[in-house]
Design a protein around this motif. Structure first.
Motif, PDB file in Angstrom:
ATOM      1  N   SER A   1       0.826  -1.207   0.000  1.00  0.00           N
ATOM      2  CA  SER A   1       0.000   0.000   0.000  1.00  0.00           C
ATOM      3  C   SER A   1       0.857   1.253   0.000  1.00  0.00           C
ATOM      4  CB  SER A   1      -0.930  -0.005   1.214  1.00  0.00           C
ATOM      5  OG  SER A   1      -1.802  -1.107   1.194  1.00  0.00           O
ATOM      6  N   LEU A   2       1.898   1.245   0.807  1.00  0.00           N
ATOM      7  CA  LEU A   2       2.808   2.400   0.836  1.00  0.00           C
ATOM      8  C   LEU A   2       3.509   2.573  -0.507  1.00  0.00           C
ATOM      9  CD1 LEU A   2       4.412   2.044   4.385  1.00  0.00           C
ATOM     10  CD2 LEU A   2       3.182   4.045   3.523  1.00  0.00           C
ATOM     11  N   LEU A   3       3.948   1.475  -1.085  1.00  0.00           N
ATOM     12  CA  LEU A   3       4.633   1.541  -2.377  1.00  0.00           C
ATOM     13  C   LEU A   3       3.714   2.112  -3.448  1.00  0.00           C
ATOM     14  CD1 LEU A   3       7.234   0.755  -3.959  1.00  0.00           C
ATOM     15  CD2 LEU A   3       6.133  -1.450  -4.430  1.00  0.00           C
ATOM     16  N   GLY A   4       2.473   1.613  -3.496  1.00  0.00           N
ATOM     17  CA  GLY A   4       1.544   2.079  -4.518  1.00  0.00           C
ATOM     18  C   GLY A   4       1.011   3.469  -4.260  1.00  0.00           C
ATOM     19  N   ALA A   5       0.979   3.895  -2.988  1.00  0.00           N
ATOM     20  CA  ALA A   5       0.448   5.221  -2.661  1.00  0.00           C
ATOM     21  C   ALA A   5       1.462   6.320  -2.921  1.00  0.00           C
ATOM     22  CB  ALA A   5      -0.003   5.262  -1.205  1.00  0.00           C
ATOM     23  N   ILE A   6       2.727   6.023  -2.701  1.00  0.00           N
ATOM     24  CA  ILE A   6       3.764   7.052  -2.849  1.00  0.00           C
ATOM     25  C   ILE A   6       4.321   7.081  -4.270  1.00  0.00           C
ATOM     26  CG2 ILE A   6       6.053   7.759  -2.044  1.00  0.00           C
ATOM     27  CD1 ILE A   6       5.292   6.613   0.696  1.00  0.00           C
ATOM     28  N   LEU A   7       4.456   5.903  -4.897  1.00  0.00           N
ATOM     29  CA  LEU A   7       4.966   5.827  -6.263  1.00  0.00           C
ATOM     30  C   LEU A   7       3.818   5.497  -7.223  1.00  0.00           C
ATOM     31  CD1 LEU A   7       8.233   3.773  -5.608  1.00  0.00           C
ATOM     32  CD2 LEU A   7       7.992   6.263  -5.813  1.00  0.00           C
ATOM     33  N   PRO A   8       3.924   5.871  -8.488  1.00  0.00           N
ATOM     34  CA  PRO A   8       2.835   5.599  -9.461  1.00  0.00           C
ATOM     35  C   PRO A   8       2.816   4.141  -9.912  1.00  0.00           C
ATOM     36  CG  PRO A   8       4.648   6.710 -10.554  1.00  0.00           C
ATOM     37  CD  PRO A   8       5.016   6.672  -9.098  1.00  0.00           C
ATOM     38  N   ILE A   9       2.610   3.247  -8.925  1.00  0.00           N
ATOM     39  CA  ILE A   9       2.552   1.815  -9.236  1.00  0.00           C
ATOM     40  C   ILE A   9       1.168   1.322  -8.829  1.00  0.00           C
ATOM     41  CG2 ILE A   9       3.641  -0.436  -8.876  1.00  0.00           C
ATOM     42  CD1 ILE A   9       6.175   1.017  -7.984  1.00  0.00           C
ATOM     43  N   ASP A  10       0.224   1.419  -9.770  1.00  0.00           N
ATOM     44  CA  ASP A  10      -1.154   1.047  -9.461  1.00  0.00           C
ATOM     45  C   ASP A  10      -1.271  -0.422  -9.077  1.00  0.00           C
ATOM     46  OD1 ASP A  10      -1.593   3.607 -10.196  1.00  0.00           O
ATOM     47  OD2 ASP A  10      -2.808   3.162 -11.969  1.00  0.00           O
ATOM     48  N   GLY A  11      -0.467  -1.259  -9.676  1.00  0.00           N
ATOM     49  CA  GLY A  11      -0.553  -2.695  -9.408  1.00  0.00           C
ATOM     50  C   GLY A  11      -0.307  -3.032  -7.945  1.00  0.00           C
ATOM     51  N   ALA A  12       0.559  -2.262  -7.286  1.00  0.00           N
ATOM     52  CA  ALA A  12       0.833  -2.527  -5.871  1.00  0.00           C
ATOM     53  C   ALA A  12      -0.419  -2.303  -5.029  1.00  0.00           C
ATOM     54  CB  ALA A  12       1.977  -1.631  -5.395  1.00  0.00           C
ATOM     55  N   LEU A  13      -1.164  -1.236  -5.326  1.00  0.00           N
ATOM     56  CA  LEU A  13      -2.408  -0.969  -4.590  1.00  0.00           C
ATOM     57  C   LEU A  13      -3.466  -2.025  -4.899  1.00  0.00           C
ATOM     58  CD1 LEU A  13      -2.748   2.930  -4.832  1.00  0.00           C
ATOM     59  CD2 LEU A  13      -2.471   1.580  -2.759  1.00  0.00           C
TER      60      LEU A  13
END
Length: 778
Positions: free
Chosen positions: A429-441
């Motif tokens: 969640s942190l990875l997808g929220a801070i960086l533009p990586i929709d797949g992580a969210l």
């Protein structure tokens, strides 16, 4: 020094038990005497302990005096004030509006004083000047605004076993709360004020926006938002019930566990890489580099989460542990824990009031005591199971003392949820929220969705949760002694005898009234009514208070916790006087969480989901006796129900309760026509020692004829603090006072408890008067 650190914390705790702020000058004068005593070897150790205790007490007193000095004057409550301030926190979307904190820079209204830190809300509803959601102002973190506001001091309901909002607000330095008024002068003055704290809040707002956009319409987007940012406003009540019943509610926010896990991952990752480089290792040992990385990750996560007070406590604790590792000395867990306690209490003296303070430090202390020096002797899986068992058992006394419930399936649920949430969902969640990586969210949400399927199944099990009465403090202390005995190392004899010391924690019940006696508690639910009646073997609830929003009501927030703490597993009867929100708003929460034998009301019909409840129409002439206490329904007449012209207020169920030592009259919201009819027809049966004033002290009720007919000795006005209706009306209060009738107001006195004792007569107790602390608004 570790002992002195703990004694300092004890001094801080002692100050927080004070009902007033004492003059601390005598303590300051006492400190030199302690230094003088320190010269004598015989009493040196005692003097040093007393000094630590006095310093903790004085330190907390200085903090409290400084913070309370910045208060909103009484004369400026509910008056419109113009000010210039900066939106200091991420605006939180609430029902029909938004809520946010403001740092006040200038007060433009002549003569007005406004605290530096205030909490504001803006609403669009039928009672506001802002009629449509489209008319709401768009606030963003870090903006400077010119606003017209109406403020009041932090003041909330006060009940036995209730949440203390005023202490919560003081700890967070919120010294006034209010609403934004509609005005042409409301305008944004600056798009952004460049300051580190505002920059962090602006970053958090961007993170929230990203989560909302990527996971729009997904059922657990609110859960991920809570895990990343600490904003729990979008978690549904149904999901919270699942988390509570499975005992994983501590995971669904920025918990110390998440911060510690992420910090540990960073520590292990940097340690593994750093030690592979001789160049880096020669400049800085791998363990020190890993310590720095762990602290930076913990601090960064805490800042993204808003650096809330519970988060601060975890960061401070980790910093103390990090310092111990940095010093290259053997880590003494007891000393490190003591110093962490000291640092937390030093920086936040109100931390000792928070349940999370005891649960977080208690969990670490229990692990250190039960497993210290023993984990390395067993397989990692065995150690993990034993750790979970020790923490679960060790926190039982604290959880029952603070919340009166424990999850019986918590060990299994936590064993499943902790690795999934802390090691997978939170990092993704942190990875997808801070960086533009929709797949992580998306992946984080999918994992959360899969976990919820298992948790809902567990929560639905018939024995998933144990709920009970609030145990007396002595039973808690006895259980803690039993816990220490049970967790002794293997080889100590008779360790299982510790279970005996646990038994009073579960078995000691609140003392029930004698035959013919009763306890009547008029609860403080704000602008509304809720009265709990207990006889020797029966219980009854009259009215359920208001519904505050679509997600919260007095039933779930006040009544159910109160009933659980009082040991009420089932209500014998529930009376809902009439259909107004302030009397029936909490009905759904009560009926969904507390079994009820029967319900009586004047409601035209029950909501569809409640129609399996045994429902009776209340009418004059109904009566029953429980344990020598007589209950009589005096109104409405059964023949009045077909008459559509009769107002809901005048169809209120009027209940008279008579014990051997006194009586109480619960009149709902009846108005003058019903009062006159009852005074004429009811005769002496209307007389009562205690009267819940009809319609909260409105001018439509409390006629002279009514007061003379009831002839009460004590009356209670059940009203909300500075409510918009202006209840109780001053002339109505004066009407009772002229007859030398003792008056209570729930907004000023909190809950009022009446003990109709079979032997010594009846007595009353106002909760805000007898259980106030120095921070409570008098």
């Amino acid at each position: 020094m570790a002992i002195q650190a703990i004694i300092f914390v004890l001094g801080v705790w002692l100050f927080q038990q004070m009902s007033f702020i004492p003059s601390i000058f005598w303590l300051l004068a006492f400190i030199p005497l302690i230094f003088c005593a320190y010269r004598f070897v015989v009493i040196r150790r005692v003097a040093f302990h007393v000094l630590a205790l006095a310093l903790g007490f004085v330190w907390a007193g200085l903090f409290a005096s400084w913070r309370l000095a910045d208060a909103l004057p009484y004369e400026w409550e509910s008056k419109e004030v113009e000010l210039v301030g900066v939106v200091a926190t991420l605006p939180q979307v609430i029902e029909n509006g938004t809520r946010f904190n403001v740092n006040v820079e200038r007060v433009l209204t002549p003569g007005a004083h406004v605290p530096e830190h205030i909490a504001l809300a803006q609403y669009a509803d039928g009672f506001s000047e802002i009629k449509k959601p489209t008319d709401l102002l768009a606030f963003h973190a870090g903006e400077r605004w010119h606003l017209r506001v109406k403020l009041k001091r932090p003041h909330a309901t006060m009940n036995p076993h209730g949440f203390d909002f005023e202490a919560w607000a003081l700890e967070r330095n919120i010294r006034a709360v209010g609403v934004v008024r509609k005005a042409s002068t409301n305008q944004r003055l600056s798009d952004f004020v460049w300051r580190p704290t505002y920059m962090i809040e602006a970053l958090r707002e961007r993170v929230q926006s990203r989560i909302s956009q990527v996971l729009k319409g997904r059922p657990y987007a609110g859960v991920l938002q809570a895990l990343v940012m600490g904003d729990e406003s979008e978690i549904t009540q149904e999901d919270w019930q699942v988390f509570l019943r499975t005992g994983i509610n501590h995971l669904m926010s920025i918990s110390g566990l998440h911060i510690t896990m992420l910090s540990g991952i960073a520590f292990a990752f940097v340690m593994a890489l750093w030690r592979r480089s001789s160049k880096f290792t020669l400049k800085l040992p791998a363990r020190k580099a890993a310590v720095v990385a762990g602290v930076l990750v913990a601090l960064s996560y805490a800042l993204v989460a808003g650096f809330s007070v519970p988060t601060q406590r975890t960061v401070y604790m980790l910093m103390v542990f990090a310092f111990a590792l940095w010093s290259n000395k053997p880590v003494d867990i007891v000393k490190v824990l003591a110093y962490a306690l000291f640092v937390v209490a030093l920086l936040d003296p109100w931390a000792v009031l928070a349940p999370g303070f005891y649960l977080s430090f208690g969990a670490v202390a229990i692990i250190a005591y039960a497993l210290g020096g023993r984990l390395g002797q067993s397989h990692w899986f065995t150690a993990a199971v034993r750790t979970q068992w020790v923490v679960t058992l060790g926190l039982v006394p604290l959880l029952l003392l603070m919340f009166q419930q424990i999850s019986l399936i918590s060990p299994v649920a936590n064993a499943l949820a902790i690795p999934i949430v802390s090691l997978l969902v939170v990092p993704l969640s942190l990875l997808g929220a801070i960086l533009p990586i929709d797949g992580a969210l998306w992946l984080a949400h999918w994992l959360m969705q899969a976990l919820m399927l298992a948790l809902k199944w567990m929560a639905a099990l018939p024995l998933s949760t144990w709920q009970q009465q609030a145990p007396p403090v002595w039973t808690f202390l006895l259980a803690m002694f039993g816990l220490v005995w049970m967790l002794l190392p293997r080889g100590f004899p008779l360790r299982l005898l510790g279970v005996i010391f646990f038994l009073p924690l579960f078995l000691v019940m609140p003392k029930a009234p004698e035959e013919g006696a009763m306890l009547v508690t008029v609860l403080d639910v704000g602008q509304g009514l809720a009265v709990f009646v207990r006889t020797h073997q029966h219980t009854l609830l009259y009215d359920t208070g208001p519904q505050y929003t679509s997600l919260t009501d007095a039933g779930g927030r006040i009544l159910v916790p109160y009933l659980r703490a009082e040991g009420v597993k089932r209500l014998d009867g529930l009376v809902v006087s009439h259909n107004d929100n302030d009397h029936s708003g909490g009905m759904r929460s009560v009926l969904s969480q507390v079994p009820v034998n029967w319900m009586a009301s004047s409601l035209p019909q029950l909501p569809a989901e409640l129609r399996n409840i045994k429902h009776l129409t209340c009418f004059a002439g109904q009566q029953w006796t429980w344990d020598g206490v007589r209950f009589e329904m005096l109104s409405p007449d059964l023949t009045s129900y077909p008459d559509k012209a009769i107002k809901d207020n005048n169809r209120s169920c009027v209940l008279k309760i008579t014990s051997v030592s006194g009586s109480a009259l619960l009149a709902g919201d009846i108005e003058r026509p019903v009062e006159m009819r009852l005074a004429e027809n009811a005769g002496s049966s209307l007389k009562a020692d205690v009267l819940i004033v009809p319609h909260h002290g409105s001018r439509t009720s409390s006629s002279e004829t009514w007061i003379e007919a009831v002839n009460p000795k004590t009356v209670i006005f059940t009203v909300g603090y500075r409510n918009r209706f202006g209840h109780p009306k001053p002339d109505i209060v004066a009407r009772y006072l002229r007859r030398n009738i003792k008056t209570y107001r729930s907004d000023e006195n909190g809950a009022v408890l009446f003990n109709f004792n079979a032997k010594s007569g009846w007595s009353e107790q106002a909760w805000r008067n007898t259980h106030c602390h120095y921070w409570h608004d008098k």
